[in-house]
Design a protein around this motif. Structure first.
Motif, mmCIF file in Angstrom:
data_model
loop_
_atom_site.group_PDB
_atom_site.id
_atom_site.type_symbol
_atom_site.label_atom_id
_atom_site.label_comp_id
_atom_site.label_asym_id
_atom_site.label_seq_id
_atom_site.Cartn_x
_atom_site.Cartn_y
_atom_site.Cartn_z
ATOM 1 N N GLY A 38 0.717 -1.076 0.111
ATOM 2 C CA GLY A 38 -0.017 -0.136 -0.109
ATOM 3 C C GLY A 38 0.971 1.188 -0.020
ATOM 4 O O GLY A 38 2.072 1.042 0.271
ATOM 5 N N LYS A 39 0.230 2.341 -0.369
ATOM 6 C CA LYS A 39 0.897 3.738 -0.500
ATOM 7 C C LYS A 39 1.209 4.133 0.847
ATOM 8 O O LYS A 39 0.417 4.404 1.804
ATOM 9 C CB LYS A 39 0.212 4.676 -1.135
ATOM 10 C CG LYS A 39 -0.082 4.164 -2.662
ATOM 11 C CD LYS A 39 -0.829 5.101 -3.335
ATOM 12 C CE LYS A 39 -1.694 4.397 -4.361
ATOM 13 N NZ LYS A 39 -2.901 4.897 -4.809
ATOM 14 N N GLU A 42 -0.410 2.053 3.820
ATOM 15 C CA GLU A 42 -1.574 1.938 3.718
ATOM 16 C C GLU A 42 -1.898 0.435 4.419
ATOM 17 O O GLU A 42 -1.348 -0.234 4.070
ATOM 18 C CB GLU A 42 -2.250 2.121 2.545
ATOM 19 C CG GLU A 42 -3.678 1.954 2.354
ATOM 20 C CD GLU A 42 -4.047 2.309 0.685
ATOM 21 O OE1 GLU A 42 -5.459 2.482 0.494
ATOM 22 O OE2 GLU A 42 -3.176 2.136 0.040
ATOM 23 N N THR A 44 -3.728 -2.874 3.844
ATOM 24 C CA THR A 44 -4.199 -3.535 2.768
ATOM 25 C C THR A 44 -4.226 -5.042 3.096
ATOM 26 O O THR A 44 -3.569 -5.416 3.882
ATOM 27 C CB THR A 44 -3.443 -3.146 1.292
ATOM 28 O OG1 THR A 44 -1.988 -3.563 1.761
ATOM 29 C CG2 THR A 44 -3.315 -1.655 0.927
ATOM 30 N N CYS A 67 -9.056 -2.355 6.208
ATOM 31 C CA CYS A 67 -8.173 -2.525 5.300
ATOM 32 C C CYS A 67 -8.757 -2.617 3.841
ATOM 33 O O CYS A 67 -9.819 -3.218 3.777
ATOM 34 C CB CYS A 67 -7.004 -3.635 5.798
ATOM 35 S SG CYS A 67 -7.883 -5.319 5.650
ATOM 36 N N ARG A 68 -8.103 -2.322 2.867
ATOM 37 C CA ARG A 68 -8.452 -2.347 1.504
ATOM 38 C C ARG A 68 -7.876 -3.499 0.827
ATOM 39 O O ARG A 68 -6.764 -3.825 0.770
ATOM 40 C CB ARG A 68 -8.009 -1.037 0.803
ATOM 41 C CG ARG A 68 -8.390 -0.767 -0.583
ATOM 42 C CD ARG A 68 -8.108 0.629 -1.368
ATOM 43 N NE ARG A 68 -6.785 0.755 -1.098
ATOM 44 C CZ ARG A 68 -5.763 0.152 -2.176
ATOM 45 N NH1 ARG A 68 -6.626 -0.437 -3.223
ATOM 46 N NH2 ARG A 68 -4.470 0.409 -2.092
ATOM 47 N N ASN A 70 -6.343 -5.407 -2.209
ATOM 48 C CA ASN A 70 -5.687 -4.875 -3.271
ATOM 49 C C ASN A 70 -4.997 -5.983 -4.053
ATOM 50 O O ASN A 70 -4.087 -5.742 -4.953
ATOM 51 C CB ASN A 70 -4.481 -3.657 -2.957
ATOM 52 C CG ASN A 70 -3.485 -4.309 -2.241
ATOM 53 O OD1 ASN A 70 -3.653 -5.364 -1.536
ATOM 54 N ND2 ASN A 70 -2.293 -3.523 -2.477
#
Length: 104
Positions: A38-39, A42, A44, A67-68, A70
């Protein structure tokens, strides 16, 4: 007319509750330190079926993070989610490696 509205409301409420329960999971989680990071730290994760970009709430031992998604995975039987290192740190599972979590 009132009976029809009541019935429609009950059906809609049941449908929504069944939909939200269907997406709750419980199982094993691990973490990974490779691949799509993640950036800027982040939080993820990788999930087999949830759409990319969707946000999951992962809970373990009284802690909960968002959390996203990805990436796809995990590909080890019995595991339901792989977390990035920042997400695993935030959840407090780094020393354990693999833990039982709930995912919503």
């Amino acid at each position: 007319m009132r009976a029809q509205l009541t019935l429609l409301f009950c059906i809609a409420t049941f449908s929504l509750s069944a939909f939200s329960v269907a997406h709750a999971e419980s199982g094993l989680a691990s973490y990974y330190g490779y691949g799509k990071a993640g950036k800027g730290g982040e939080l993820t994760c990788a999930h087999r079926t949830r759409p990319f970009g969707s946000v999951l709430r992962v809970s373990y031992s009284g802690r909960s993070i968002q959390c996203r998604v990805n990436d796809r995975g995990p590909f080890i039987r019995g595991r339901i989610v792989d977390l990035s290192v920042p997400a695993a740190r935030a959840l407090g599972m780094m020393s354990a490696g693999v833990v039982r979590v709930s995912v919503e």
